[in-house]
Structures are given as C-alpha cells and as structure tokens.
Design an enzyme around this catalytic site. Structure first.
Site, PDB file in Angstrom:
ATOM      1  N   GLU A  54       7.705   4.757   2.080  1.00  0.00           N
ATOM      2  CA  GLU A  54       8.190   3.924   1.351  1.00  0.00           C
ATOM      3  C   GLU A  54       9.475   4.746   0.613  1.00  0.00           C
ATOM      4  O   GLU A  54      11.027   4.830   0.314  1.00  0.00           O
ATOM      5  CB  GLU A  54       7.611   3.500   0.326  1.00  0.00           C
ATOM      6  CG  GLU A  54       6.555   2.703   0.554  1.00  0.00           C
ATOM      7  CD  GLU A  54       5.289   3.525   0.901  1.00  0.00           C
ATOM      8  OE1 GLU A  54       4.150   2.340   1.336  1.00  0.00           O
ATOM      9  OE2 GLU A  54       5.097   4.223   1.010  1.00  0.00           O
ATOM     10  N   CYS A  82       2.120   3.199  -3.032  1.00  0.00           N
ATOM     11  CA  CYS A  82       0.660   3.804  -4.149  1.00  0.00           C
ATOM     12  C   CYS A  82       1.818   3.788  -5.045  1.00  0.00           C
ATOM     13  O   CYS A  82       2.493   3.233  -5.679  1.00  0.00           O
ATOM     14  CB  CYS A  82       0.863   5.337  -3.422  1.00  0.00           C
ATOM     15  SG  CYS A  82       2.155   6.001  -3.906  1.00  0.00           S
TER      16      CYS A  82
END
Length: 156
Positions: A54, A82
């Site tokens: 990401e 996360c």
C-alpha cells in the site's frame, strides 16, 4: 472496469512480487476508473520495513499525479492494511479501502501484525474512509497459500 478487475490487478501484482522473493501483499490505486498505481511490497528487496504494498503504491500514485493527496481514490489491497498503511491511506485522503484477507489472516500466516483492525482505527480516529472487507477472499487465500508453499517464502 469493475472492483473485481482492480482487485485482480493487485492479486496479480502480488504473485509477481512472490516470484521476486517478496510476501503476498500488493495494492492498486484507482481514481476516476484510471489505475494510477499498482505495486507489490518491496520490503525485503529494499530492506525498508515500511515498503508495504500500500505504501509503495501510494508513493508511486502521488508521484504520478504530482500531489500528496489522492482525494476520491480507492485502494484495492490483497490484505487489510496494517495500522501504518491505514494511516497513510487516511493522510493521502483515499476514500475507500477494498481488501481481501484480514489482519488476523495475515497473522495466521506468520506475519508480525498488530491486531488493530481498520474498523477500529476508523472509529477511534474519526475517519470517513469506506471499508469493504473480505472482497475476493477466496482468491486472496489462494494467493497466500501459493506464497506459503513457495520456495522463496520469507516472513518478516
């Protein structure tokens, strides 16, 4: 183009990363039906623990549009972001996260995850990011299983 198409792009990118010795995390970022980034993680290659799929995609998308804001974009991720990635997504003003497996799933595969869900971060942080969990879950399980059996498998 559909959500399935954009998620499949992320899954395919994760398979590419696995062949290069990376883990099964990847993301595509889409704005106005245009893919502005699609990247797998490069943590092991770059020796940068923050180089998650990401984060790598956000960095490349921001460079491509020459802005730190990805307002109105959607990120498709093979796994629930996360806490670090969720925060970066929030700061980049991405409006929607579509993900396959959960943080708990990643932990079950041996990843050192903080078990703080995106829903909890969204609620406690007052974020208005839309969350779409378990999207193409079976395909993402296949991806993680492929990685789990791969001879280049490494866990960090």
């Amino acid at each position: 183009m559909t959500d399935k198409h954009f998620m499949q792009m992320a899954i395919n990118k994760a398979y590419e990363g696995i062949e290069l010795g990376q883990s099964p995390f990847a993301a595509s970022i889409v704005k106005n039906d245009e893919v502005i980034a699609c990247d797998h993680n490069i943590v092991l290659h770059s020796t940068d623990i923050t180089a998650h799929g990401e984060i790598h995609a956000i960095r490349n998308a921001c460079k491509k549009i020459n802005s730190i804001h990805l307002t109105g974009a959607t990120i498709y991720s093979t796994c629930e972001p996360c806490p670090m990635c969720f925060t970066a997504i929030h700061w980049a003003r991405i409006k929607k996260i579509v993900y396959g497996l959960s943080i708990e799933d990643a932990a079950a595969y041996g990843f050192n995850e903080l078990t703080v869900s995106n829903e909890l971060m969204k609620t406690h942080g007052g974020s208005d990011i839309e969350l779409v969990p378990n999207f193409m879950r079976e395909e993402c399980i296949e991806l993680f299983e492929y990685w789990n059996k791969h001879p280049k498998k490494m866990v960090y």
